[in-house]
Enzyme design. Structure first.
Site, PDB file in Angstrom:
ATOM      1  N   ALA A  72       0.865  -1.171   0.000  1.00 13.37           N
ATOM      2  CA  ALA A  72       0.000   0.000   0.000  1.00 13.37           C
ATOM      3  C   ALA A  72       0.908   1.230   0.000  1.00 13.37           C
ATOM      4  O   ALA A  72       1.740   1.391   0.888  1.00 13.37           O
ATOM      5  CB  ALA A  72      -0.889  -0.009   1.234  1.00 13.37           C
ATOM      6  N   SER A  73       0.755   2.070  -0.992  1.00 11.02           N
ATOM      7  CA  SER A  73       1.651   3.213  -1.159  1.00 11.02           C
ATOM      8  C   SER A  73       1.468   4.240  -0.048  1.00 11.02           C
ATOM      9  O   SER A  73       0.456   4.257   0.661  1.00 11.02           O
ATOM     10  CB  SER A  73       1.411   3.876  -2.514  1.00 11.02           C
ATOM     11  OG  SER A  73       1.637   2.973  -3.568  1.00 11.02           O
TER      12      SER A  73
END
Length: 401
Positions: A72-73
């Site tokens: 997840a960025s």
């Protein structure tokens, strides 16, 4: 006596968005989407406080390397790239790299009655995204398990394509599936750096209007970036593109038991002032730019002079010589107490050091300047565009200040 109240997911989410707004300006629709979509729903099992921290979260490790296979960025980077994409209600958007499904949910909020398709090569990641999107109420998002380099022709043409993985070369398939006037936002990698670039298709060209330094897991299937160790302990490494003639053996001999030649520029920076523009500026005119990576063990042993950022510093490489960016504290200016400079090794080291100083001072003269990037398909590239060209198998980059 006051009893403290445990913050809810809504409290934490709004606090995170407020934090992001302290560092960048967001379009109202992106801010609203960030406040509406529950990031914790896409990271099941993670503590709420961690889900709403401005940090990346790994969801699948890579058994073949140090970088995660999927994550997840960082939320602030997610927000920045969504602002770059500028998706509008009714748009048809493709996301390459499904990740947790969170970004696709944000896109669904932005396009409203439009269409969002997200694609991922990994079956586990695609299943995770499908499951979390369904659970969070975004079943209308289409999730496809496929090599993202092929795009998704069934739902084309797209008004926007956004990649959430590092891309080294822009595939022809993406050109064929992006509408004229459409937006392409991607973490584009060249000469060892990654920039989140916003491009608009204008006929047979993609033209940038924004770019920001970022870092992303590389897309699977592109191998144009090379990494080689420069010492037996694998604690000093050089990263370069396949078109650059890097002589690893010569560089290894150069670094063994030699002292660097150091040159300082007249360019000063403050303690919190970014200077990644030096790297970007150098790539717009110099094909010798690479990335140097030095592990803490090498620094502890004094194998090389400390680079400005040990894990990723720009370097110029020529045969058995190299020069890389360093910083020297010099307190004459309390606002900007650091001088940028170059440390160089090898027979041509002094020349490389002075060339790197020239790049530093060109950046220092106009620190906010960003180059215009024009991309054309390699098969159709006629040449003749003003600027510095970097050719890749499927796309040709032209950088102009």
């Amino acid at each position: 006596m006051t009893v403290s109240q445990t913050p809810t997911a809504d409290d934490l989410r709004n606090a995170l968005v407020d934090e992001i707004l302290g560092g960048q300006t967001l379009p109202a629709q992106v801010e609203q989407a960030m406040r509406r979509v529950p990031r914790d729903a896409f990271l099941p099992g993670l503590a709420l406080e961690q889900a709403y921290t401005d940090q990346a979260v790994t969801i699948k490790d890579n058994p073949d390397g140090p970088l995660a296979l999927s994550c997840a960025s960082v939320p602030s980077v997610v927000a920045m790239m969504l602002a770059q994409l500028d998706a509008q209600p009714g748009d048809n958007v493709l996301e390459v790299g499904a990740g947790t499904g969170y970004n696709a949910a944000l896109l669904a909020e932005l396009v409203g009655a439009g269409q969002v398709t997200t694609v991922d090569i990994d079956s586990d990641v695609a299943l995770h995204a499908r499951t979390t999107l369904n659970n969070a109420g975004y079943s209308r998002v289409k999730v496809i398990e496929r090599d993202g380099l092929l795009s998704v022709w069934e739902n084309a043409p797209y008004d926007g394509i956004i990649a959430t993985v590092g891309v080294w070369d822009i595939p022809v398939a993406w050109w064929n599936q992006l509408a004229d006037g459409g937006r392409l936002v991607l973490p584009l990698r060249w000469r060892g750096q990654t920039q989140a670039v916003a491009l608009t298709r204008r006929g047979n060209s993609l033209v940038s209007d924004d770019m920001e330094l970022c870092g992303f897991v590389p897309i699977i299937g592109q191998n144009g970036e090379k990494t080689q160790s420069l010492n037996a302990g694998n604690t000093i490494r050089i990263h370069y593109d396949e078109d650059q003639p890097v002589d690893v053996d010569a560089l290894t001999n150069t670094l063994t038991g030699s002292s660097p030649h150091e040159v300082l520029s007249d360019t000063r920076v403050g303690g919190e002032e970014p200077f990644d523009g030096v790297w970007l500026r150098a790539t717009a005119s110099d094909d010798r730019v690479c990335r140097l990576e030095v592990a803490p063990e090498a620094l502890e042993k004094g194998l090389v002079r400390r680079p400005v950022i040990p894990v990723r510093s720009p370097a110029l490489v020529d045969g058995g010589s190299l020069a890389y960016l360093i910083v020297h504290r010099e307190g004459a200016d309390p606002e900007r107490p650091f001088l940028l400079g170059a440390a160089a090794y090898g027979p041509n080291g002094k020349t490389l050091a002075h060339d790197l100083i020239a790049h530093i001072e060109a950046w220092g003269a106009d620190r906010t300047a960003v180059p215009r990037l024009t991309v054309t398909p390699t098969v159709d590239a006629a040449g003749g565009l003003p600027g510095h060209m970097i050719s890749k198998p499927e796309s040709q980059l032209t950088l102009t200040y």
